[in-house]
Design a protein around this motif. Structure first.
Motif, PDB file in Angstrom:
ATOM      1  N   GLN A 265       0.705  -1.191   0.131  1.00  0.00           N
ATOM      2  CA  GLN A 265       0.283  -0.030  -0.122  1.00  0.00           C
ATOM      3  C   GLN A 265       0.819   1.127   0.034  1.00  0.00           C
ATOM      4  N   ALA A 266       2.074   1.240   0.593  1.00  0.00           N
ATOM      5  CA  ALA A 266       2.987   2.394   0.695  1.00  0.00           C
ATOM      6  C   ALA A 266       3.459   2.498  -0.804  1.00  0.00           C
ATOM      7  N   ASP A 267       3.865   1.468  -1.422  1.00  0.00           N
ATOM      8  CA  ASP A 267       4.306   1.639  -2.650  1.00  0.00           C
ATOM      9  C   ASP A 267       3.007   2.250  -3.760  1.00  0.00           C
ATOM     10  N   MET A 268       1.966   1.731  -3.614  1.00  0.00           N
ATOM     11  CA  MET A 268       0.774   2.120  -4.315  1.00  0.00           C
ATOM     12  C   MET A 268       0.307   3.583  -4.119  1.00  0.00           C
ATOM     13  N   LEU A 269       0.681   4.039  -2.984  1.00  0.00           N
ATOM     14  CA  LEU A 269       0.563   5.351  -2.479  1.00  0.00           C
ATOM     15  C   LEU A 269       1.343   6.304  -3.004  1.00  0.00           C
ATOM     16  N   ALA A 270       2.780   5.856  -3.132  1.00  0.00           N
ATOM     17  CA  ALA A 270       3.866   6.663  -3.832  1.00  0.00           C
ATOM     18  C   ALA A 270       3.697   6.795  -5.316  1.00  0.00           C
ATOM     19  N   LEU A 271       3.301   5.565  -5.745  1.00  0.00           N
ATOM     20  CA  LEU A 271       2.984   5.723  -7.285  1.00  0.00           C
ATOM     21  C   LEU A 271       1.587   6.531  -7.614  1.00  0.00           C
ATOM     22  N   SER A 272       0.530   6.707  -6.705  1.00  0.00           N
ATOM     23  CA  SER A 272      -0.518   7.455  -7.025  1.00  0.00           C
ATOM     24  C   SER A 272      -0.218   8.831  -7.016  1.00  0.00           C
ATOM     25  N   GLU A 273       0.819   9.121  -6.041  1.00  0.00           N
ATOM     26  CA  GLU A 273       1.182  10.232  -5.928  1.00  0.00           C
ATOM     27  C   GLU A 273       1.890  10.797  -7.114  1.00  0.00           C
TER      28      GLU A 273
ATOM     29  N   SER B  12      -9.338  12.741 -10.833  1.00  0.00           N
ATOM     30  CA  SER B  12      -9.614  11.189 -10.364  1.00  0.00           C
ATOM     31  C   SER B  12      -8.186  10.758  -9.717  1.00  0.00           C
ATOM     32  N   ALA B  13      -7.111  11.324 -10.393  1.00  0.00           N
ATOM     33  CA  ALA B  13      -5.936  10.715  -9.672  1.00  0.00           C
ATOM     34  C   ALA B  13      -5.688  11.156  -8.340  1.00  0.00           C
ATOM     35  N   ARG B  14      -5.902  12.613  -8.065  1.00  0.00           N
ATOM     36  CA  ARG B  14      -5.866  13.140  -6.516  1.00  0.00           C
ATOM     37  C   ARG B  14      -6.856  12.207  -5.685  1.00  0.00           C
ATOM     38  N   ALA B  15      -7.969  11.608  -6.326  1.00  0.00           N
ATOM     39  CA  ALA B  15      -8.926  10.980  -5.417  1.00  0.00           C
ATOM     40  C   ALA B  15      -8.242   9.560  -5.177  1.00  0.00           C
ATOM     41  N   ASN B  16      -7.806   9.025  -6.203  1.00  0.00           N
ATOM     42  CA  ASN B  16      -7.020   7.720  -5.860  1.00  0.00           C
ATOM     43  C   ASN B  16      -5.869   7.755  -4.946  1.00  0.00           C
ATOM     44  N   THR B  17      -5.075   9.090  -4.887  1.00  0.00           N
ATOM     45  CA  THR B  17      -4.095   9.341  -3.726  1.00  0.00           C
ATOM     46  C   THR B  17      -4.661   9.153  -2.665  1.00  0.00           C
ATOM     47  N   HIS B  18      -5.858   9.804  -2.425  1.00  0.00           N
ATOM     48  CA  HIS B  18      -6.642   9.865  -1.079  1.00  0.00           C
ATOM     49  C   HIS B  18      -6.904   8.555  -0.625  1.00  0.00           C
ATOM     50  N   ASP B  19      -7.570   7.622  -1.651  1.00  0.00           N
ATOM     51  CA  ASP B  19      -7.946   6.491  -1.370  1.00  0.00           C
ATOM     52  C   ASP B  19      -6.794   5.446  -1.150  1.00  0.00           C
ATOM     53  N   ASP B  20      -5.619   5.482  -1.545  1.00  0.00           N
ATOM     54  CA  ASP B  20      -4.567   4.789  -1.154  1.00  0.00           C
ATOM     55  C   ASP B  20      -4.024   5.126   0.164  1.00  0.00           C
TER      56      ASP B  20
ATOM     57  N   THR C 248       6.750   1.976   7.464  1.00  0.00           N
ATOM     58  CA  THR C 248       6.674   1.912   5.919  1.00  0.00           C
ATOM     59  C   THR C 248       7.807   2.139   5.496  1.00  0.00           C
ATOM     60  N   GLU C 249       8.945   2.806   5.777  1.00  0.00           N
ATOM     61  CA  GLU C 249      10.223   2.910   5.281  1.00  0.00           C
ATOM     62  C   GLU C 249      11.106   1.856   5.567  1.00  0.00           C
ATOM     63  N   GLU C 250      10.779   1.192   6.582  1.00  0.00           N
ATOM     64  CA  GLU C 250      11.669   0.105   7.320  1.00  0.00           C
ATOM     65  C   GLU C 250      11.481  -1.240   6.643  1.00  0.00           C
ATOM     66  N   PHE C 251      10.317  -1.191   5.798  1.00  0.00           N
ATOM     67  CA  PHE C 251      10.282  -2.985   5.276  1.00  0.00           C
ATOM     68  C   PHE C 251       9.886  -2.682   3.742  1.00  0.00           C
ATOM     69  N   PRO C 252      11.003  -2.328   3.036  1.00  0.00           N
ATOM     70  CA  PRO C 252      10.672  -2.245   1.397  1.00  0.00           C
ATOM     71  C   PRO C 252      10.279  -3.812   0.932  1.00  0.00           C
ATOM     72  N   LEU C 253       9.774  -3.574  -0.163  1.00  0.00           N
ATOM     73  CA  LEU C 253       9.343  -4.876  -1.123  1.00  0.00           C
ATOM     74  C   LEU C 253      10.510  -5.307  -1.514  1.00  0.00           C
TER      75      LEU C 253
END
Length: 170
Positions: A72-80, A118-126, A152-157
């Motif tokens: 979810q942290a990676d998805m948030l960064a991507l949506s931002e 829409s992109a801002r809404a997706n960022t908010h949802d993430d 979230t920073e201590e556990f990268p994929l």
């Protein structure tokens, strides 16, 4: 003990001793007692296995929640990043429309604005989903909400595995 004597009107003292002993046994003719003992031992073993299964399911739930947080942290960064790109696209289209560039219409501006919203809404949802996962992790660990925010920073994929050359057969 002391008892009153009605004739002499004096108390009489008496000592009494007694012992009771009861002994009983039951013949286990058909194995009922032995089987009840074996059943009790089996229930005890089952409770131990249930406790181990509970511990393993908690570890699995913790790992699942932790991976969900990282994803979810990676998805948030991507949506931002997508929202930033949509904002840049909107700004470019607005400037081209205001400059009177050929082929750019007001519908293009509205479409770019809609994409950005829409992109801002997706960022908010993430962001909400990430905070829900962090809250669930705190609840799972029994900690107060908000304890594991920097987690979230201590556990990268893990990084993607190296790709094989295209000329190798499948």
């Amino acid at each position: 003990s002391f008892t009153p004597n009605d004739v002499t009107n004096q108390r009489q003292y008496a000592k009494t001793y007694g012992a009771d002993l009861d002994v009983s046994w039951q013949i286990d003719l058909f194995g009922k007692i032995r089987q009840s003992n074996e059943a009790a031992e089996a229930r005890f073993d089952a409770s131990i296995y249930d406790r181990e299964a509970l511990a393993q399911s908690l570890v699995a739930a913790l790992l699942e929640r932790r991976v969900a947080i990282a994803v979810q942290a990676d998805m948030l960064a991507l949506s931002e990043k997508i929202a930033i790109n949509a904002k840049n696209t909107l700004d470019i289209i607005k400037r081209r429309y205001e400059a009177g560039a050929q082929g750019i219409t007001l519908a293009d501006v509205y479409s770019a604005q809609n994409t950005y919203d829409s992109a801002r809404a997706n960022t908010h949802d993430d962001d909400i989903a990430l905070h829900e996962n962090l809250y669930a992790l705190d609840v799972l660990l029994g900690d107060p909400p908000g304890t594991h925010q920097p987690l979230t920073e201590e556990f990268p994929l893990a990084s993607a595995p190296p790709s094989a050359p295209a000329c190798l057969p499948a």
